[in-house]
Write a protein that holds these residues in place. Structure first.
Motif, PDB file in Angstrom:
ATOM      1  N   ALA A  66       0.815  -1.395  -0.012  1.00  0.00           N
ATOM      2  CA  ALA A  66      -0.002  -0.194   0.094  1.00  0.00           C
ATOM      3  C   ALA A  66       0.911   1.327  -0.137  1.00  0.00           C
ATOM      4  N   ARG A  67       1.939   1.278   0.837  1.00  0.00           N
ATOM      5  CA  ARG A  67       2.679   2.410   0.951  1.00  0.00           C
ATOM      6  C   ARG A  67       3.633   2.586  -0.495  1.00  0.00           C
ATOM      7  N   ARG A  68       4.118   1.472  -0.869  1.00  0.00           N
ATOM      8  CA  ARG A  68       4.784   1.604  -2.292  1.00  0.00           C
ATOM      9  C   ARG A  68       4.042   2.016  -3.269  1.00  0.00           C
ATOM     10  N   GLU A  69       2.611   1.477  -3.432  1.00  0.00           N
ATOM     11  CA  GLU A  69       1.737   1.872  -4.444  1.00  0.00           C
ATOM     12  C   GLU A  69       1.415   3.251  -4.761  1.00  0.00           C
ATOM     13  N   LEU A  70       1.370   3.918  -3.428  1.00  0.00           N
ATOM     14  CA  LEU A  70       1.067   5.207  -3.377  1.00  0.00           C
ATOM     15  C   LEU A  70       2.222   6.031  -3.651  1.00  0.00           C
ATOM     16  N   ASP A  71       3.295   5.654  -3.470  1.00  0.00           N
ATOM     17  CA  ASP A  71       4.356   6.578  -3.785  1.00  0.00           C
ATOM     18  C   ASP A  71       4.793   6.382  -5.280  1.00  0.00           C
ATOM     19  N   GLU A  72       4.631   5.071  -5.681  1.00  0.00           N
ATOM     20  CA  GLU A  72       4.903   4.945  -7.192  1.00  0.00           C
ATOM     21  C   GLU A  72       3.808   5.488  -8.149  1.00  0.00           C
ATOM     22  N   GLU A  73       2.394   5.448  -7.762  1.00  0.00           N
ATOM     23  CA  GLU A  73       1.532   5.980  -8.802  1.00  0.00           C
ATOM     24  C   GLU A  73       1.197   7.308  -8.660  1.00  0.00           C
ATOM     25  N   LEU A  74       1.309   8.201  -7.266  1.00  0.00           N
ATOM     26  CA  LEU A  74       0.981   9.306  -7.157  1.00  0.00           C
ATOM     27  C   LEU A  74       2.023  10.184  -6.765  1.00  0.00           C
ATOM     28  N   GLY A  75       3.194   9.510  -6.227  1.00  0.00           N
ATOM     29  CA  GLY A  75       4.362  10.294  -5.722  1.00  0.00           C
ATOM     30  C   GLY A  75       4.152  10.913  -4.111  1.00  0.00           C
ATOM     31  N   VAL A  76       3.302   9.980  -3.677  1.00  0.00           N
ATOM     32  CA  VAL A  76       2.892  10.532  -2.334  1.00  0.00           C
ATOM     33  C   VAL A  76       3.688   9.460  -1.104  1.00  0.00           C
ATOM     34  N   THR A  77       4.679   9.969  -0.373  1.00  0.00           N
ATOM     35  CA  THR A  77       5.429   9.061   0.674  1.00  0.00           C
ATOM     36  C   THR A  77       5.170   9.186   1.897  1.00  0.00           C
ATOM     37  N   LEU A  78       4.295   8.206   2.648  1.00  0.00           N
ATOM     38  CA  LEU A  78       3.940   8.410   3.916  1.00  0.00           C
ATOM     39  C   LEU A  78       4.320   7.220   4.687  1.00  0.00           C
ATOM     40  N   PRO A  79       4.352   7.484   6.310  1.00  0.00           N
ATOM     41  CA  PRO A  79       4.813   6.398   6.995  1.00  0.00           C
ATOM     42  C   PRO A  79       3.915   5.365   7.525  1.00  0.00           C
ATOM     43  N   LYS A  80       4.007   4.121   7.850  1.00  0.00           N
ATOM     44  CA  LYS A  80       2.756   3.300   8.433  1.00  0.00           C
ATOM     45  C   LYS A  80       1.683   3.926   9.148  1.00  0.00           C
ATOM     46  N   ASP A  81       2.068   4.870   9.783  1.00  0.00           N
ATOM     47  CA  ASP A  81       1.058   5.431  10.718  1.00  0.00           C
ATOM     48  C   ASP A  81      -0.078   6.122  10.091  1.00  0.00           C
ATOM     49  N   ALA A  82       0.009   6.416   8.707  1.00  0.00           N
ATOM     50  CA  ALA A  82      -0.960   7.184   8.025  1.00  0.00           C
ATOM     51  C   ALA A  82      -1.762   6.191   7.479  1.00  0.00           C
ATOM     52  N   PHE A  83      -1.866   4.877   7.409  1.00  0.00           N
ATOM     53  CA  PHE A  83      -2.611   3.819   6.720  1.00  0.00           C
ATOM     54  C   PHE A  83      -3.480   3.095   7.870  1.00  0.00           C
ATOM     55  N   GLU A  84      -4.708   3.424   7.576  1.00  0.00           N
ATOM     56  CA  GLU A  84      -5.669   2.645   8.414  1.00  0.00           C
ATOM     57  C   GLU A  84      -6.478   1.492   7.588  1.00  0.00           C
ATOM     58  N   LEU A  85      -6.372   0.364   7.733  1.00  0.00           N
ATOM     59  CA  LEU A  85      -6.979  -0.656   7.125  1.00  0.00           C
ATOM     60  C   LEU A  85      -8.515  -0.956   7.851  1.00  0.00           C
ATOM     61  N   ILE A  86      -9.301  -0.707   6.974  1.00  0.00           N
ATOM     62  CA  ILE A  86     -10.834  -0.220   7.217  1.00  0.00           C
ATOM     63  C   ILE A  86     -11.641  -1.595   6.969  1.00  0.00           C
ATOM     64  N   PHE A  87     -11.272  -2.405   5.944  1.00  0.00           N
ATOM     65  CA  PHE A  87     -12.142  -3.599   5.775  1.00  0.00           C
ATOM     66  C   PHE A  87     -11.273  -4.446   4.619  1.00  0.00           C
ATOM     67  N   VAL A  88     -11.622  -5.801   4.390  1.00  0.00           N
ATOM     68  CA  VAL A  88     -11.216  -6.424   3.361  1.00  0.00           C
ATOM     69  C   VAL A  88     -12.394  -6.924   2.450  1.00  0.00           C
ATOM     70  N   PHE A  89     -12.577  -7.146   1.137  1.00  0.00           N
ATOM     71  CA  PHE A  89     -13.635  -7.309   0.477  1.00  0.00           C
ATOM     72  C   PHE A  89     -13.084  -8.231  -0.744  1.00  0.00           C
ATOM     73  N   LEU A  90     -13.921  -9.033  -0.971  1.00  0.00           N
ATOM     74  CA  LEU A  90     -13.717  -9.854  -2.196  1.00  0.00           C
ATOM     75  C   LEU A  90     -14.286  -9.634  -3.433  1.00  0.00           C
ATOM     76  N   GLN A  91     -13.617  -9.085  -4.391  1.00  0.00           N
ATOM     77  CA  GLN A  91     -14.134  -8.733  -5.926  1.00  0.00           C
ATOM     78  C   GLN A  91     -14.106  -9.748  -6.711  1.00  0.00           C
ATOM     79  N   GLU A  92     -15.219 -10.412  -7.269  1.00  0.00           N
ATOM     80  CA  GLU A  92     -15.157 -11.380  -8.318  1.00  0.00           C
ATOM     81  C   GLU A  92     -15.970 -10.952  -9.658  1.00  0.00           C
ATOM     82  N   CYS A  93     -15.423 -10.672 -10.590  1.00  0.00           N
ATOM     83  CA  CYS A  93     -15.989 -10.190 -11.900  1.00  0.00           C
ATOM     84  C   CYS A  93     -14.837 -10.707 -13.086  1.00  0.00           C
TER      85      CYS A  93
END
Length: 565
Positions: A83-110
């Protein structure tokens, strides 16, 4: 030059790793279950979510508006690091781990692209809460992934998804993804309702003033007592950090803002009892959210923008209390741990499963070093390591705090005129630096002092993942000699009491031995003492000492009287 294709871990239908990894293209061709991350950036002041337009070259949903940042979790990688790496690579936003809140997990099937792209994907959904929108010019967009970004009201975005607007990647609003909007709606609800709930939770506790007489305590030991209370305060700091890595920042913020409103006062009062945002009396249900948390400023997390001081974010914590507290990476599961442990030598396994070591990730250390959160030396440990996990002894993990405690314990040891107390305090100071607590625990069992002191890492209740790791605590009091002698009388005759119990002799033990019991009047406690107060404890937990010497119990008479009389 050909680009090597990304490999993904293949999962079962329930999300467990199969031990198989395959190229990304094959995974989507065959419909294999796999894992990815979604990262939402949410602006609190404007109540807006950041969306990105997917690049036209993408093999799924090209050109459509989607999540702030997203990506597959590559084989062997972890969720939070991805999650941290993708945000940095895609948007150029580098954040420490205490900025990230895991709010839920969901299964996408399509199935899309005329059946050529089968997506069976478990998504870990993270929320990053900023105070205000990030200026558009602060982003650095990865052209192969993102063509544009924009902010949109979360309520408007909810309606767009419900209407199945063709310009937006679809998500089933009747399914699990509706949680995103339910969480935001509830999080910023009526403060009056929250105040009433917090007051009811507080009313379950009764404040009691406990006074302890220092009669019989020498002047030298009185001097040591004052220093020991300072040391216990340091132990408190270590415990806050053990519960959750953002916990100290949250505590300081709530305390600083406790006089702003009645709600802020109630937040601080209930937090002070629980020493975390999770309620002890409610099966660790969260009574705060990240919206209540501390604000941190990062001046260099994005491209510099003239006139903009930098990104301000809320220190995040999960709604569900992490079972491994801050002893393990939050995204580590038991299977990963056991696989890593099986690769270790015997002495390394003992550290991995022992009381006095935490488990960390090399990949996290590298990311932390890149934003100045850690020294490069810790990140360099990854060199030559086949696994991402590694052990760190308490003596290193909490070194700055433990050095303070060591200085205070040695000072108290020099002040006391009781030899067994001096031995305990200096032995505990040595243990804080060596990470070997054997001798100091023996000294604790042999303590013969008017001042009764228990201080160090002992209980493992916070580690509900394995029950391996010990939290720091401190109990300081005055030995009650009269009560101790009365308790000893029962202990000396425990076998007689057993034989006279009113049931069949076949159920009675023939070798009842009472553990030594000390009774004290509590003066001060700290560390892993929260919620309902402990009236007694039985230590140590070191199996070597238990086999050799047994255990000892300490009972706190004034605490017991306050609870039950």
């Amino acid at each position: 030059m050909a680009v090597e294709e990304e490999y993904l871990d293949v999962l079962t239908k329930t999300g467990e790793k199969t031990g198989i990894s395959k190229p990304r293209g094959h995974v989507h061709r065959d419909g294999d279950y796999h894992r990815a991350v979604h990262v939402w950036i949410f602006s609190e002041s404007t109540q807006e979510l950041l969306l990105q337009r997917r690049a036209d070259c993408k093999d799924s949903w090209p050109g459509l508006w989607d999540i702030s940042s997203a990506g597959h979790i590559s084989a062997g990688d972890s969720s939070l690091v991805t999650a941290r790496r993708e945000l940095d690579e895609e948007l150029g936003v580098t954040l420490p781990k205490d900025a990230f809140e895991l709010i839920f997990v969901f299964l996408q099937e399509c199935v899309i692209n005329d059946g050529n792209f089968i997506n069976n994907e478990f998504n870990d959904v993270y929320l990053v809460t900023t105070l205000a929108p990030i200026p558009p010019e602060a982003f650095t967009l990865q052209e192969t992934e993102v063509s544009a970004v924009k902010y949109i009201s979360w309520k408007e975005y909810e309606k767009i998804l419900a209407s199945e607007d063709p310009d937006y990647v679809p998500y089933d609003m009747r399914g699990e993804y509706a949680q995103l909007f339910n969480i935001l709606s509830k999080r910023y609800s009526n403060d009056m309702d929250r105040s009433l709930i917090l007051q009811k939770q507080l009313d379950r506790y009764a404040p009691i003033c406990i006074n302890t007489e220092l009669t019989g305590v020498s002047e030298a030991d009185r001097g040591a007592l004052a220093v020991l209370i300072e040391a216990a305060m340091v132990i408190d700091e270590v415990f806050y950090l053990q519960v959750w890595y953002g916990n100290p920042a949250l505590r300081d913020w709530l305390k600083e803002h406790s006089d702003i409103s009645n709600l802020d006062k109630l937040k601080w009062m209930y937090y002070s009892i629980n020493k975390s945002p999770w309620s002890c009396l409610d099966e660790n249900e969260a009574f705060l959210t990240t919206a209540d948390s501390a604000v941190k400023l990062l001046e260099k997390s994005t491209k510099a923008v003239p006139g903009w001081k930098g990104l301000e974010y809320k220190v995040a914590f999960p709604m569900i209390k992490p079972p491994g507290a801050n002893f393990y990476p939050t995204d580590m599961d038991k299977k990963e741990f056991e696989l890593w442990k099986s690769s270790l030598k015997d002495d390394q396994q003992q550290a991995a499963t022992g009381f006095f070591d935490v488990i960390r990730r090399h990949s996290e250390s590298i990311l932390d070093a890149s934003i100045g959160s850690e020294t490069l030396s810790s990140a360099q440990q990854v060199v030559g390591s086949p696994h991402d996990l590694y052990s760190v002894p308490f003596s290193l993990e909490y070194k700055p705090l433990l050095i303070k405690a060591v200085e205070l314990l040695k000072k108290a040891g020099d002040l006391t005129d009781t030899p067994s107390l001096e031995r305990l305090l200096k032995g505990k100071a040595d243990a804080f630096l060596s990470n070997d607590y054997y001798d100091s625990d023996i000294a604790w069992m042999e303590l013969d002092s008017k001042l009764d002191v228990t201080l160090g890492p002992y209980e493992t209740y916070e580690d509900t993942l394995f029950g391996y790791k010990a939290t720091f605590e401190a109990y300081i009091g005055i030995r009650d000699e009269e009560a101790t002698s009365k308790i000893k009388l029962f202990g000396d005759h425990l076998q007689v009491l057993e034989q006279n119990l009113p049931f069949d002799d076949s159920y009675k033990s023939k070798d009842v031995v009472a553990a030594p019991i000390r009774v004290m009047q509590l003066i001060y406690n700290a560390g892993d003492v929260k919620g309902p107060q402990t009236v007694a404890f039985n230590l140590p937990n070191d199996e070597r000492i238990v086999k050799e010497r047994g255990t000892s119990m300490v009972m706190m008479k004034n605490v017991s009287e306050a609870k039950y009389i």
